[in-house]
Design a protein around this motif. Structure first.
Motif, mmCIF file in Angstrom:
data_model
loop_
_atom_site.group_PDB
_atom_site.id
_atom_site.type_symbol
_atom_site.label_atom_id
_atom_site.label_comp_id
_atom_site.label_asym_id
_atom_site.label_seq_id
_atom_site.Cartn_x
_atom_site.Cartn_y
_atom_site.Cartn_z
ATOM 1 N N GLY A 96 12.453 9.753 15.201
ATOM 2 C CA GLY A 96 11.792 10.107 16.394
ATOM 3 C C GLY A 96 12.235 8.693 17.414
ATOM 4 O O GLY A 96 11.241 9.001 18.135
ATOM 5 N N ARG A 97 13.123 7.931 17.389
ATOM 6 C CA ARG A 97 12.788 7.811 18.719
ATOM 7 C C ARG A 97 13.380 8.316 19.756
ATOM 8 O O ARG A 97 14.232 9.379 20.014
ATOM 9 N N ILE A 98 12.470 8.324 21.006
ATOM 10 C CA ILE A 98 13.753 8.751 22.298
ATOM 11 C C ILE A 98 14.155 8.316 22.670
ATOM 12 O O ILE A 98 14.402 6.778 23.628
ATOM 13 N N TYR A 99 15.729 8.513 23.206
ATOM 14 C CA TYR A 99 17.238 7.437 23.305
ATOM 15 C C TYR A 99 17.435 8.590 24.468
ATOM 16 O O TYR A 99 18.371 7.966 25.233
ATOM 17 N N GLY A 100 17.101 9.904 24.445
ATOM 18 C CA GLY A 100 17.580 10.563 25.204
ATOM 19 C C GLY A 100 17.503 10.348 27.190
ATOM 20 O O GLY A 100 16.737 9.513 27.454
ATOM 21 N N ALA A 101 19.059 11.065 27.992
ATOM 22 C CA ALA A 101 18.142 10.996 29.184
ATOM 23 C C ALA A 101 17.702 12.215 29.389
ATOM 24 O O ALA A 101 17.421 13.768 29.013
ATOM 25 N N PRO A 102 17.265 12.242 30.553
ATOM 26 C CA PRO A 102 16.338 13.397 30.997
ATOM 27 C C PRO A 102 17.947 14.420 31.547
ATOM 28 O O PRO A 102 18.566 14.090 32.008
ATOM 29 N N ILE A 103 17.568 15.889 30.892
ATOM 30 C CA ILE A 103 17.768 17.427 31.443
ATOM 31 C C ILE A 103 18.048 17.430 32.767
ATOM 32 O O ILE A 103 16.992 17.185 33.189
ATOM 33 N N PRO A 104 19.178 17.069 32.909
ATOM 34 C CA PRO A 104 19.858 17.676 34.664
ATOM 35 C C PRO A 104 18.648 18.397 35.077
ATOM 36 O O PRO A 104 18.444 19.728 34.822
ATOM 37 N N GLY A 105 17.995 17.807 36.107
ATOM 38 C CA GLY A 105 16.957 18.867 37.202
ATOM 39 C C GLY A 105 15.700 18.751 36.842
ATOM 40 O O GLY A 105 15.026 19.271 37.038
ATOM 41 N N ALA A 106 15.462 18.019 34.810
ATOM 42 C CA ALA A 106 13.891 17.710 34.415
ATOM 43 C C ALA A 106 13.341 17.302 35.003
ATOM 44 O O ALA A 106 12.260 17.640 35.382
ATOM 45 N N LEU A 107 13.339 16.182 35.732
ATOM 46 C CA LEU A 107 12.297 15.107 36.578
ATOM 47 C C LEU A 107 12.241 15.778 37.994
ATOM 48 O O LEU A 107 10.809 16.025 38.329
ATOM 49 N N GLU A 108 13.096 16.643 38.743
ATOM 50 C CA GLU A 108 12.871 16.834 40.120
ATOM 51 C C GLU A 108 11.910 18.421 39.509
ATOM 52 O O GLU A 108 11.186 18.566 40.534
ATOM 53 N N ALA A 109 11.495 18.850 38.754
ATOM 54 C CA ALA A 109 11.228 20.419 38.520
ATOM 55 C C ALA A 109 10.270 19.818 38.169
ATOM 56 O O ALA A 109 8.782 20.497 38.434
ATOM 57 N N LEU A 110 9.639 18.863 37.423
ATOM 58 C CA LEU A 110 8.031 18.128 36.978
ATOM 59 C C LEU A 110 7.758 17.778 38.552
ATOM 60 O O LEU A 110 6.618 18.181 38.656
ATOM 61 N N ARG A 111 8.321 17.032 38.825
ATOM 62 C CA ARG A 111 8.019 16.862 40.719
ATOM 63 C C ARG A 111 7.480 18.143 41.168
ATOM 64 O O ARG A 111 6.307 17.638 41.763
ATOM 65 N N THR A 112 8.242 19.215 41.470
ATOM 66 C CA THR A 112 7.509 20.420 41.805
ATOM 67 C C THR A 112 6.542 20.650 41.877
ATOM 68 O O THR A 112 5.993 21.242 41.803
ATOM 69 N N LEU A 113 6.357 20.849 40.088
ATOM 70 C CA LEU A 113 4.675 21.504 39.395
ATOM 71 C C LEU A 113 4.552 20.811 39.373
ATOM 72 O O LEU A 113 3.188 21.350 40.170
ATOM 73 N N GLN A 114 4.166 19.509 39.599
ATOM 74 C CA GLN A 114 3.783 18.742 39.473
ATOM 75 C C GLN A 114 2.779 18.687 41.244
ATOM 76 O O GLN A 114 1.405 18.623 41.599
ATOM 77 N N ALA A 115 3.146 19.545 42.463
ATOM 78 C CA ALA A 115 3.270 19.289 43.787
ATOM 79 C C ALA A 115 1.872 20.880 44.235
ATOM 80 O O ALA A 115 1.457 20.972 44.561
ATOM 81 N N VAL A 116 2.161 21.678 42.777
ATOM 82 C CA VAL A 116 1.439 22.863 42.347
ATOM 83 C C VAL A 116 0.446 23.481 42.036
ATOM 84 O O VAL A 116 -0.839 23.680 42.053
ATOM 85 N N ARG A 117 0.774 22.758 40.953
ATOM 86 C CA ARG A 117 -0.224 22.607 39.351
ATOM 87 C C ARG A 117 -0.502 21.478 38.790
ATOM 88 O O ARG A 117 0.481 20.091 38.868
ATOM 89 N N SER A 118 -1.505 21.537 38.049
ATOM 90 C CA SER A 118 -1.441 20.798 36.971
ATOM 91 C C SER A 118 -0.302 20.038 35.396
ATOM 92 O O SER A 118 0.059 21.395 35.733
ATOM 93 N N VAL A 119 0.033 19.161 35.233
ATOM 94 C CA VAL A 119 1.113 20.248 34.732
ATOM 95 C C VAL A 119 0.740 19.133 32.951
ATOM 96 O O VAL A 119 -0.100 17.527 33.620
ATOM 97 N N PHE A 120 0.938 19.266 32.034
ATOM 98 C CA PHE A 120 1.062 18.314 31.283
ATOM 99 C C PHE A 120 2.160 18.666 29.731
ATOM 100 O O PHE A 120 3.163 19.590 30.081
ATOM 101 N N ILE A 121 2.178 17.228 29.411
ATOM 102 C CA ILE A 121 3.938 17.701 28.620
ATOM 103 C C ILE A 121 3.198 17.904 27.376
ATOM 104 O O ILE A 121 2.337 17.176 25.990
#
Length: 287
Positions: A34-59
């Motif tokens: 269960g340890r969270i160790y991985g790096a972000p999937i390429p493009g994931a962080l940018e995609a989250l920010r883009t989605l947050q600009a137009v909608r609320s986002v939940f993980i």
């Protein structure tokens, strides 16, 4: 594809759900307790920010709640404002922060690594779902609406499966050419039981079972013509002769009720058919 635009009367349309594991974060070394160790999937962080600009986002995560603070901390370490969902009655999310939750909240869309979009047609969705969970190999088969079934009484159908009878006699013609599913009627045909040709087939070692009330094989209709004294001994006078080829017995029968004429399988029967076809037993070649 269904489009769900922003609607003031629909709170769920204001939110987008994004899966965490394998959608936002990598799992290069497996679960790791269960340890969270991985790096972000390429493009994931940018995609989250883009989605947050137009909608609320939940993980969204399937992880136990004890891991949710660690997910929020991982997101915060990558520049997001993230909070853990503490509301047991929450049904949707409207907020500027990334909400970490294990509930499937109302949203306009879900983005994850295993999701499948349902587009209103179970004829295609069910086989695709079975393929994705490993119950159906190969590409998704053609829709059930494209594969008709034909009900035939036993023991005539057994003679077809044995490879002796390549002609199905009908009082009506068909323009259909191509695949057909052969269905064994519930009732037995008395004339077939008394027919010497059929009796000879059934007397042979390894003769097909007289299965009834089930889908038992697939075949191809290659021709249909009115009797002209042809196709003997199986072609009967005064009837239409349907020529069948490439008969393939299913590994196991599929229970089903028959109908008149050429009829269509329902989505469940269609999916089961293609599972059986994966291990189909070839019928003896037509003589």
């Amino acid at each position: 594809m269904t489009v769900i635009p922003l609607n003031p009367d629909s709170p769920a349309s204001h939110a987008v759900g994004v899966d965490f594991d394998l959608t936002v974060v990598r799992h290069d070394k497996g679960w790791q307790d269960g340890r969270i160790y991985g790096a972000p999937i390429p493009g994931a962080l940018e995609a989250l920010r883009t989605l947050q600009a137009v909608r609320s986002v939940f993980i969204v995560t399937a992880r136990h709640r004890r891991y949710h603070p660690a997910i929020a901390a991982w997101l915060i370490s990558h520049g997001f404002d993230a909070i853990v969902d503490e509301d047991p009655d929450r049904a949707y999310w409207l907020g500027a922060s990334l909400l970490v939750t294990n509930k499937k909240l109302g949203g306009a869309i879900y983005i994850d690594d295993r999701g499948m979009c349902f587009e209103g047609d179970w004829d295609t969705a069910l086989p695709e779902a079975l393929r994705r969970i490993g119950e159906l190999s190969g590409p998704v088969a053609q829709p059930a609406a494209d594969v008709p079934a034909l009900t035939i009484r036993q023991p005539w159908l057994a003679a077809i499966l044995a490879g002796d009878k390549a002609i199905e006699n009908r009082s009506w013609p068909t323009r259909h050419r191509g695949p057909v599913v052969l269905h064994a009627a519930r009732a037995l045909a008395r004339d077939g039981q008394a027919d010497p040709l059929v009796r000879a087939v059934l007397a042979r070692p390894g003769a097909p079972a007289l299965t009834t009330g089930a889908l038992v094989a697939t075949a191809r209709v290659t021709d249909c013509h009115r009797d002209t004294g042809c196709c003997r001994p199986w072609g009967l006078p005064g009837l239409w002769h349907w020529r069948l080829a490439d008969v393939q017995a299913l590994a196991e029968p599929i229970p089903a009720a028959g109908r008149l004429g050429l009829w269509r399988l329902d989505p469940g029967q269609h999916a089961m058919l293609h599972r059986r076809q994966a291990t189909a037993l070839p019928a003896l070649a037509h003589r």
